[in-house]
Design a protein around this motif. Sequence first.
Motif, mmCIF file in Angstrom:
data_model
loop_
_atom_site.group_PDB
_atom_site.id
_atom_site.type_symbol
_atom_site.label_atom_id
_atom_site.label_comp_id
_atom_site.label_asym_id
_atom_site.label_seq_id
_atom_site.Cartn_x
_atom_site.Cartn_y
_atom_site.Cartn_z
ATOM 1 N N PHE A 15 -1.199 33.165 -1.058
ATOM 2 C CA PHE A 15 0.206 32.649 -1.169
ATOM 3 C C PHE A 15 0.714 34.075 -0.165
ATOM 4 O O PHE A 15 1.048 35.025 -0.690
ATOM 5 N N LEU A 18 -0.775 37.564 -0.679
ATOM 6 C CA LEU A 18 -1.344 37.596 -2.044
ATOM 7 C C LEU A 18 -2.648 36.656 -2.102
ATOM 8 O O LEU A 18 -2.494 35.475 -1.997
ATOM 9 N N ALA A 20 -4.180 34.902 -4.616
ATOM 10 C CA ALA A 20 -4.179 34.251 -5.828
ATOM 11 C C ALA A 20 -5.430 34.209 -6.409
ATOM 12 O O ALA A 20 -5.739 34.254 -7.493
ATOM 13 N N PRO A 39 -5.464 38.600 -17.610
ATOM 14 C CA PRO A 39 -4.373 39.115 -17.561
ATOM 15 C C PRO A 39 -3.280 37.946 -16.867
ATOM 16 O O PRO A 39 -3.680 37.163 -16.148
ATOM 17 N N ASN A 40 -1.926 38.095 -17.086
ATOM 18 C CA ASN A 40 -0.879 37.168 -16.537
ATOM 19 C C ASN A 40 -1.172 37.319 -14.922
ATOM 20 O O ASN A 40 -1.076 38.698 -14.851
ATOM 21 N N GLY A 41 -1.056 36.297 -14.119
ATOM 22 C CA GLY A 41 -1.211 36.382 -12.811
ATOM 23 C C GLY A 41 -2.561 36.662 -12.063
ATOM 24 O O GLY A 41 -2.657 36.901 -11.126
ATOM 25 N N ALA A 42 -3.394 36.340 -13.123
ATOM 26 C CA ALA A 42 -4.967 36.582 -12.649
ATOM 27 C C ALA A 42 -5.301 35.422 -11.863
ATOM 28 O O ALA A 42 -6.571 35.600 -10.818
ATOM 29 N N GLY A 43 -4.760 34.475 -11.628
ATOM 30 C CA GLY A 43 -5.048 33.226 -10.854
ATOM 31 C C GLY A 43 -5.354 32.021 -11.676
ATOM 32 O O GLY A 43 -5.947 31.029 -10.988
ATOM 33 N N LYS A 44 -5.696 31.914 -12.958
ATOM 34 C CA LYS A 44 -6.043 31.005 -13.672
ATOM 35 C C LYS A 44 -5.660 29.797 -13.601
ATOM 36 O O LYS A 44 -6.204 28.715 -13.332
ATOM 37 N N SER A 45 -4.247 29.591 -13.640
ATOM 38 C CA SER A 45 -3.346 28.362 -13.374
ATOM 39 C C SER A 45 -3.639 27.610 -11.904
ATOM 40 O O SER A 45 -3.846 26.859 -11.696
ATOM 41 N N THR A 46 -3.657 28.658 -10.986
ATOM 42 C CA THR A 46 -3.833 28.449 -9.662
ATOM 43 C C THR A 46 -5.233 27.624 -9.543
ATOM 44 O O THR A 46 -5.341 26.764 -8.790
ATOM 45 N N GLN A 87 0.213 24.379 -18.167
ATOM 46 C CA GLN A 87 0.971 25.381 -19.112
ATOM 47 C C GLN A 87 2.467 25.081 -19.320
ATOM 48 O O GLN A 87 2.823 25.570 -20.547
HETATM 49 P P1 ADP Z 1 -2.126 32.951 -14.356
HETATM 50 O O1 ADP Z 1 -2.089 31.577 -14.656
HETATM 51 O O2 ADP Z 1 -3.614 33.560 -14.385
HETATM 52 O O3 ADP Z 1 -1.341 33.554 -15.151
HETATM 53 P P2 ADP Z 1 -1.504 32.171 -11.750
HETATM 54 O O4 ADP Z 1 -2.436 31.388 -11.124
HETATM 55 O O5 ADP Z 1 -0.030 31.274 -12.303
HETATM 56 O O6 ADP Z 1 -1.903 33.133 -12.839
HETATM 57 O O7 ADP Z 1 -0.758 33.158 -10.652
HETATM 58 C C1 ADP Z 1 -1.449 33.916 -9.989
HETATM 59 C C2 ADP Z 1 -0.482 34.745 -8.939
HETATM 60 O O8 ADP Z 1 -0.064 33.811 -7.822
HETATM 61 C C3 ADP Z 1 0.554 35.292 -9.271
HETATM 62 O O9 ADP Z 1 0.665 36.609 -8.628
HETATM 63 C C4 ADP Z 1 1.646 34.481 -9.029
HETATM 64 O O10 ADP Z 1 3.034 34.915 -8.991
HETATM 65 C C5 ADP Z 1 1.100 33.711 -7.855
HETATM 66 N N1 ADP Z 1 1.647 32.244 -7.461
HETATM 67 C C6 ADP Z 1 1.143 31.239 -8.137
HETATM 68 N N2 ADP Z 1 1.537 30.075 -7.689
HETATM 69 C C7 ADP Z 1 2.707 30.690 -6.624
HETATM 70 C C8 ADP Z 1 3.347 29.828 -5.508
HETATM 71 N N3 ADP Z 1 3.234 28.581 -5.841
HETATM 72 N N4 ADP Z 1 3.698 30.407 -4.845
HETATM 73 C C9 ADP Z 1 3.649 31.872 -4.626
HETATM 74 N N5 ADP Z 1 2.921 32.657 -5.595
HETATM 75 C C10 ADP Z 1 2.293 32.021 -6.554
#
Ligand code: ADP
Length: 256
Positions: A15, A18, A20, A39-46, A87
């Motif tokens: 992104f 970043l 992700a 941790p939060n922001g690790a990229g799991k949901s991505t 989530q």
């Molecule tokens: P997790 O699920 O592990 O908490 P995410 O996958 O939600 O982490 O996010 C990973 C990183 O990517 C974070 O820094 C988040 O802010 C960023 N991020 C996720 N989705 C987007 C998006 N659509 N646009 C910009 N940044 C994103």
Amino acid sequence: MGAPILEIRGVSKRFGKLAAVDDLSLSVQTGAIFGIIGPNGAGKSTLFNLVSGVSRPDSGEILFDGVDVAGWHSDAIARAGIGRTFQNLRLFGYLSARENVMIGGHARLKATLFDSLLNTPRARREERAALSRADELLARFDLAADADRFARNLPYGGQRRLEIARALAGQPQLLLLDEPAAGANAAEKRALVDLVRAINAAGTTVVLIEHDMGVVMELCHRIAVLDYGVKIAEGDGAEVRANPRVIEAYLGTPDA
Ligand code: ADP
Ligand code: MG
């Protein structure tokens, strides 16, 4: 456990500046309950978004049953047999719990729009089958009494269970659960553990993102740890817990 049902090879998603998900590889055996923590922001949901076709990887391969589905439309991936929860729940608030589950099963239906419009025997037969399957699922998730309520009027725990029931309605071979225990109390967590075990025992491979380490340790055969989009550890519960990089990722380094 057999061959890998899911193989992620060198997958990246950026992104802007970043990364992700950063050149990530991992492999999930058929029949497993595979945990992803970090941790939060690790990229799991991505990562889940990439596997389920909600977004496209910049590079890498995502092999599902040996077929590279990277970049496929989310509907095609659902039809291929990958179900997921979000989530932040994605229920239709002003549809009933039953209707939410039926929509989840929609990808499986064979009847065409034409069949539906003409109300052909095939469309009616499928509709009846989908209805009874939805009611079975609702009962299994302790939502039978809520079948006719708007999803938005269910208590939070019920909405989380409905989100899983909706994902299962598509009869996925692979189910991705994104923090299903978030906000759950101890009794709800125990019920969730039993449910995920039962889903897995019935033949569905599960990948579970979860913060509650008790739930993760109890359920997962194998666990990958992500931090800043990179896999920093993988192994069974004991191996992951003892890994210094994991401890550091969770606790941080002491301030100088
Ligand atoms: P997790 O699920 O592990 O908490 P995410 O996958 O939600 O982490 O996010 C990973 C990183 O990517 C974070 O820094 C988040 O802010 C960023 N991020 C996720 N989705 C987007 C998006 N659509 N646009 C910009 N940044 C994103
Ligand atoms: Mg997340």
